[in-house]
Each structure stands twice: as C-alpha cells, then as structure tokens.
Design an enzyme around this catalytic site. Structure first.
Site, PDB file in Angstrom:
ATOM      1  N   HIS A 160       6.029  -2.520  -7.243  1.00 15.68           N
ATOM      2  CA  HIS A 160       6.852  -1.590  -6.480  1.00 15.68           C
ATOM      3  C   HIS A 160       6.650  -1.781  -4.972  1.00 15.68           C
ATOM      4  O   HIS A 160       6.006  -0.968  -4.312  1.00 15.68           O
ATOM      5  CB  HIS A 160       6.493  -0.169  -6.908  1.00 15.68           C
ATOM      6  CG  HIS A 160       7.303   0.910  -6.273  1.00 15.68           C
ATOM      7  ND1 HIS A 160       8.570   0.709  -5.766  1.00 15.68           N
ATOM      8  CD2 HIS A 160       7.013   2.226  -6.041  1.00 15.68           C
ATOM      9  CE1 HIS A 160       9.021   1.858  -5.258  1.00 15.68           C
ATOM     10  NE2 HIS A 160       8.099   2.782  -5.411  1.00 15.68           N
TER      11      HIS A 160
ATOM     12  N   CYS B 252      10.651   5.638  -1.218  1.00 20.81           N
ATOM     13  CA  CYS B 252      10.756   4.593  -2.234  1.00 20.81           C
ATOM     14  C   CYS B 252      12.203   4.181  -2.498  1.00 20.81           C
ATOM     15  O   CYS B 252      12.446   3.171  -3.151  1.00 20.81           O
ATOM     16  CB  CYS B 252      10.136   5.063  -3.553  1.00 20.81           C
ATOM     17  SG  CYS B 252       8.383   5.430  -3.403  1.00 20.81           S
TER      18      CYS B 252
ATOM     19  N   CYS C 136       0.555   3.556 -14.423  1.00 19.44           N
ATOM     20  CA  CYS C 136       1.072   3.677 -13.049  1.00 19.44           C
ATOM     21  C   CYS C 136       1.608   2.312 -12.625  1.00 19.44           C
ATOM     22  O   CYS C 136       1.044   1.284 -12.976  1.00 19.44           O
ATOM     23  CB  CYS C 136      -0.048   4.061 -12.080  1.00 19.44           C
ATOM     24  SG  CYS C 136      -1.038   5.494 -12.572  1.00 19.44           S
TER      25      CYS C 136
END
Lengths: 374, 374
Positions: free
Chosen positions: B319, B76, B196
């Site tokens: 994301h 990430c 989340c």
C-alpha cells in the site's frame, strides 16, 4: 478572505472557516449549498503535519460533510490551482456551486526570519541560494539589461504599499518611501527586506458557480474567461525571462479571446519588486523591455492605464502561500464589481490574476493565469 | 504501474517515470501527447520534502514540460483522487489525453515497522491508537455482531495472497495458510501482522482519454462509468459501519446507472482483513451482514460470483498510499480487457474500485468509488 498577518492563536480550520463563511455569505448562500471543495495549501504538511485533509478539516468546522473535498498543492500557486480545479469542476456539468479554498499558516515556522525555500531546493537553500538570492540575480541581470536602477525597482514596493493603505486585508498598510525600501536590511543585493514579500498566515475562498446558479443569485457575479496553468517550459536554449509565465498568459488570452490591452486591473506575483516589473512584460501588460517605464510613468499605479497589485500585492498583503492565489481573485472580483472603495479602478471590466511558484530543473515549476470580466 | 515493494535505491521520479512510460506505451502514445497531469501522493512532503512538485519532477524526467501538472492529496485515496480529477479534466472538454499518476515512497520512513498514522492523528498514534488499533476495534465489534471468528477473517488474507501469486506487480506472492495468518505476530487483537497490509514504494499511472481519442487508439479501451468521491459523512447518531463508503458507492451506482449485481470484479480497500468483508456490504457487493458468508462461500474468490482483490489487494500488493488507487484501476482495466492471465475473471464486463482514507472528527475523511465497463 481573512486579513493576512501573523496569528499565533489561530489554526488552519479557524482561518479557513472565516474565509469560507465570508464567501458563502457574500453570495447569499449557505455553506451547505456548496457541492464540492478544492483546498490549496503548500506547506501545511511539513509545518503542521497536515499534508492531507486540510479542506475536510475546514469544512467539518463549517458543519459540512459528505461532499467531495480534494486537496491540491502546487507551490506558491496552490491557491490558484484550487481555483482552477473549481472552475473545471463546474465546467464538467456535475456541479453548480464549487468552493475554492486556500489556507496557510507560516508563522509557526521554526526558522523564523529566514526565507522559505522551495520543495526540492533544500540543499541550495542550506547554502544560501534561497528565493531572494535567486531573484537578486534576476534583478541584477534585469538592471544590467535595461539600465534601470535599484531605486527604480523600489518604486514597486512604494506603489504597492500606497495601494495597501486602502485594503483592510493587507498585512502592512503604512506608506513607504523609496528611501525606506532601499535603507531596510539588505537581504541579497539589490533586494532589501522591503523589496521582498513577507510571509504570514491567512485564508481566502471563492465560490465558482454555473451560469444557471449565477442567474439565481442576488449578487453581481464576475465571469471567469480563462483558466491557464502550465508547469515549467524551460528550454535551455532560451535566454532570459520567465518563458513559462509568457506561455501561460498567451494561452489564457487565446482561451478568453481577450486582448492584453483590454485588461483594466491585474494582480501579479510580486514576490519581489523585480518580479512585478518582469511580469508586466511577460503578461503583455506592457511592451517587452518597458516594465520599468510602465512603473515609473505611473501606468501601473491607481489612476494609471492598468493598475497592478491594487490590493497591495504580495509585497504588502503578505504571502501565505496557498491563500495567495485566491486572495488575488478576491481583489479582482472586488474591483470588477466596483466595490473596492478608495482603491477602486474606474470602469474596470476585465481583470487578470497571475501566480507562479517553485523551481524545477532550471525553470519555474508552475504558473497560473486567470482572466475575468463583467 | 511498477511492481510494488521496497526499493531503497529508487526515487520518486524513477518510480513515477516507469509507471508513466508503461501507461503511454500501453496506449500506443508518446508521453509528449499527454495534455495534463494529476499527481496523487500523500506522504512525500513529510518523508521526502516534496509536498509540491512531485508530478512536475516525474514529467520532467519523462521530458515533458509546459503542460498543466497538479498535485493532489487525499490520504490513502490520493491516487483515486488524481484519477477522478483526470476524468473530470476530460469531461470539461479542454483535454483529450490526461494522465493520472500516483507515486509514493514509504520505505524511507524513520520509524520502520511501526504503523503509519493518519494526518491529524499523531497524538492518538503516539499513545498506540494507530490504524491497526482502530481497525482491531472495528474487527472486534464486527465479530461480536456477526458471530464470525478471527479464523474467518484470516481467509481474506489467504484468498488475496492466492490471487497475488499470479500478479507480478504484487509485493508478496507466496501462498499463505490461515494458520500462518493467525500465527503471525499480534499487532492489535484480533489483527495479526498478516491481517494488515504492508506499506512500500511504487507508482501507477492511468491515461484517461476522450471518446474521440479512444476511437483513434489501436487498443481496447475501458469506459469510466462513474467517479464518486465524498468526504466523511459522519452522523453521531448513526451506528456501525462506514457510512461514507456506502454513500459514495450509492452515488456511483446512480451516476452510472449500473446495478451492484452487475459488477463482475472489484478492487476494494482491504487495508485490513476485516475492512474487506465490511466493504463487501458497504459497496452492496453482498447483502448487509453477509460479508463473511460471501467470503467463506468463495463468492469473492477467483471463480466465484464476484472476485474481489484479484490483484492480491493491498494485503499482498502493498500500500504505497498515493499509488494504490491507480493500481486498483490498473487491475480492473486489465481484467475488463481480458488480459489478466491466470487471475482472469471470466466474461468480466463491469468492475469497481474503492479506496478510502484518513480519519476526521470520528469519521473516514475520504472515500472514492469508480465504476468501469467494456
């Protein structure tokens, strides 16, 4: 580095660990003295589910954590790219000891025996336009242009295999004749099986250290004189050859202030017999058009003017993508230190590595040239 | 950067090109003035067959070839890693204008709606131990230790969504209530769907320039004060928290000579509500154990002592792995230039970005912290 070959029982961390420990041992350092790591790999995500974290995995196996570890990928030049990043990391002044690691495991490919296709070339590959098919066209054009024969090109495989006989890291070491090369299974005319490099598994590592640290080491060090990396430079109006390799080499010679004529030993990207002779020309190791002449005259064989692929090259050593560029560095460093034994180039003081990879929009996606001296 | 979201009709080159052109336009430069590129991506190989060459693909779309383009991957934190490499490339003195690009397209995942698993965690993921499951355990331990409630954690999502309302690049901008967060589908107790971060598609780019070039640009520039990146530092005897994030932050503050108390605005890796409050503590944005207090007191909301995730964070922005770290830089630069409009932090002169990723051997695989000032 590790020997290259097919190691079904060994994982990425196992291969990488061997290369890392060999590199730090050689320098007389401990792996905990490494301050940063760049790990090159090109196919570990798609083959092994490890698109990220290969470097971390290997360093954890070496008991090293808490340092910057960065994964880099650039097709077949992934290892060369990792090496370049290690050089640049030392250039920033932030680090004195940076490790470049290249690791790859291709023997797990489900489509065994079929040539690898490059990222983004899957459709072309599906219909047979794989790298051997492309380089067969390159070979045909080259033979047409120069008047050379397939028999001439086969001499690259013969020469490199003769070199490999003396390299314990090479995957194939049994000497070859031109008849064997030409008589092996036809892959894409004029390229037979033994005109193409094998793939394989393997790892290689190199420590790049600052001048300050080099002085402290009880070991002969080799200077990195230039790091040059360029992505495809394709110009649709340009004709023939690999312009990106030429530009990358030019930039390297300029950066180093080294004349191509001063290079004593080189490892070039001999993925196919034809690419080696073309690269002699692109890298200015011989005059344009004289690639085959340089080969047939023995100029690029051990004992010649500028021995090329003394390690056996990709042709004999094998080509575990991410590891290849750093294995080239291993060979040049070994030569410049005078530690190459039976394959030693006498009085070698300047060396070159060249690795290229990928296709993009009608051009080579990446080319890397490094120059070294003692 | 591009807006983050789900763009089934747009490819990597299309998204990347938009981000690259926006970055060079903002600087008043042309893309042909970029001298080197680092491209971060984490899942393009396994999802799109592009483990290599994403940067080359995007730059070719921008009409730029013949410069060094290097792919980097670090879970990430792939975008943060690309940004760091760009900073280091300028530090070498070789380049004056280096582009960091992050691009990712996750909406093509076949297993839609299921959480992503980290490289090397596929077996665990298959049996349900996915990142939300892991961070649910982290959350339970944190709530147990601090006496906070799930309701408290939900305030992270509420705050970040309130910030996102003013960010046109955010994937989700409709304000949320704690009831909505807690009432959304349970993923892993106490983490609900809205606790989340969503995934998505997107790209972000940042130009890193030398001091010399910064003086030439007709644009307010922001100084990179520190680049810190560390792989897992796991110590089996250590208890609780994310040691690697703490060490990475400490190293950044030391490099910059900046006191944590001087940071005015931060983008942290709020992949889950609980991680944001833990990161307040790890990054020294509040005293140890005071994460929830800082949140509930409004210290980290717009108007508070140190607003965090003013962009909406991963929680609202989404994301797209490789793009996230550079999108964080985009937000901090926008804030430090005073160009954040309705989400502007008043008199912000120092900012922080923090991105972490991956698991390895019982630790976080990588953490990246950058500090900036005007």
């Amino acid at each position: 580095m590790t020997p290259f070959g097919k190691f079904p029982d060994r994982g990425l961390e196992d291969l990488g660990l061997e290369a890392v420990l060999a590199a730090v041992d050689d320098a007389g350092l401990h792996q905990r003295e490494v301050q940063a790591v760049y790990a090159g790999h090109a196919r570990t995500g798609r083959l092994l589910g490890r698109e990220n974290g290969v470097g971390q995995l290997v360093m954890a196996a070496a008991g090293v954590r808490g340092i910057p570890v960065t994964g880099v990928g650039n097709f077949c030049a992934s290892g060369s790219t990792a090496f370049r990043e290690a050089v640049m990391a030392v250039m920033t002044g932030l680090y004195d000891v940076v490790l470049a690691l290249g690791v790859e495991k291709l023997s797990v490919r489900p489509e065994k025996g079929k040539p690898l296709t490059s990222d983004g070339m899957e459709l072309e590959g599906e219909f047979g336009f794989t790298p051997p098919a492309f380089f067969a066209l390159v070979a045909q054009a080259y033979l047409e242009k120069t008047g050379a024969s397939a028999d001439d090109l086969a001499q690259v495989a013969v020469k490199n295999r003769a070199h490999a006989e003396h390299n314990p890291y090479a995957q194939y070491r049994k000497p070859l004749t031109a008849e064997e090369v030409l008589g092996s299974r036809m892959i894409a005319d004029p390229l037979t099986l033994l005109s193409c490099c094998p793939t394989g598994d393997g790892a290689a590592a190199a420590l790049v250290v600052s001048d300050r640290m080099a002085r402290r080491l009880d070991r002969k060090t080799v200077r990195v004189e230039a790091t040059s990396l360029l992505s495809g430079c394709g110009d649709p109006t340009a004709t023939g050859g690999f312009e990106v390799d030429r530009k990358t080499a030019h930039a390297a010679y300029e950066q180093a202030g080294i004349d191509p004529g001063d290079i004593d030993v080189a490892e070039v990207h001999d993925a196919f017999t034809v690419t080696e002779v073309i690269h002699y020309e692109d890298l200015l190791l011989c005059p344009p058009g004289d690639g085959v002449k340089a080969l047939l005259d023995g100029q690029t064989a051990l004992g010649g003017r500028i021995p090329v692929s003394t390690s056996g090259g990709l042709m004999s050593k094998g080509h575990p993508l991410g590891a290849t560029g750093i294995a080239q560095v291993h060979e040049i460093v070994t030569q410049l230190r005078g530690e190459a034994g039976a394959r030693q180039v006498e009085r070698a003081t300047a060396g070159l590595t060249h690795c290229a990879g990928g296709f993009l929009d009608g051009d080579v996606a990446i080319s890397a040239v490094h120059l070294f001296s003692v």
